[in-house]
Write a protein that holds these residues in place. Sequence first.
Motif: not given
Length: 326
Positions: A38-51, A53-67
């Motif tokens: 399924k990684w092939k579904n993202l080829r050619g697409l544009k986005f800021t960052e990939f996280v 899923r198991g690390d998402l909640f930590d990232a939502l508390e610490t990452a600058e982009w979360a706000k």
Amino acid sequence: MILVTGAAGFIGSAVVWSLNQRGITDLILADSFGKTDKWKNLRGLKFTEFVDRGDLFDALETAEWAKDIKAVVHMGACADTTQADVDFLMTWNYEYSRILCEWSLANNARFIYASSAAVYGDGALGFSDKDELTPKLRPLNAYGFSKWLFDMWVLEHKLQDKVAGLRFFNVFGPNEYHKARMASVILHAYPQARDTNKVRLFESHRSDFKHGEQRRDFIHIAEVLTGIKFLLDKPTVNGIFNLGTGTPHTYNQLAENVFKALGKRTNIEYFPMPEDLRNRYQYETCADMTKFYAAGLPKFTDRFGEFVQSYVRDYMDKGGKYLADV
């Protein structure tokens, strides 16, 4: 900034593609790849960052982009309707959704989530998305139960006026290729029709349905994206909504359109349904779209044959697998 979970999956990656088509690239994607393609579904697409899923909640508390997240499109889930590990389903389909919903509400982010028509069980109570019907529903499998449980959590906490849920019916189209046996019947029927000039379908084990006359509310991924775009553009529209077409079609009609797209004569062979599926099989699904249309969603017309034939001709028969291929 928009957070999309399940972003490498079928519907999630289609959402990312659709947002890119609108010039929206300020996206955070969350998912896990495992050993799938399924990684092939993202080829050619544009986005800021990939996280992961198991690390998402930590990232939502610490990452600058979360706000900066203004909307969460939560498509992430285990969508295997035969999954027997209920604890696994509870973790990823219920608990994960609950925590992410609470974060979204606490941070004033629009929350749109994926429910499922599997909550309706055998359809004995119909397919209305009226809130008063939901407690009475009896899903046929653990997957449907996990989705129903989160819908119930939303209702019990009186959040139906603050979030939007979508009960997807039978979605098909590009980007579903990694789903293997969980992919649409159309995807499985195409190589059979191409290579053997025959499509095999389940027999009916109910006297009120002839073989191949089991009916589904098939909805193309383009129509699903219309529903999600509507909710993103209309942040005051909330509730739990069906997302189908409201017009069911039979598996025989599905096969006929696959053969038509290939320019071949229809040839269907029926075979017995596996014993373990017979008590968990939905013979008919049909979304009651009254509520979503009343909220302003433009009404769908019946384009089933057109979409099936286009999927075969414009994608599969040309070796295409992804929305970006055409």
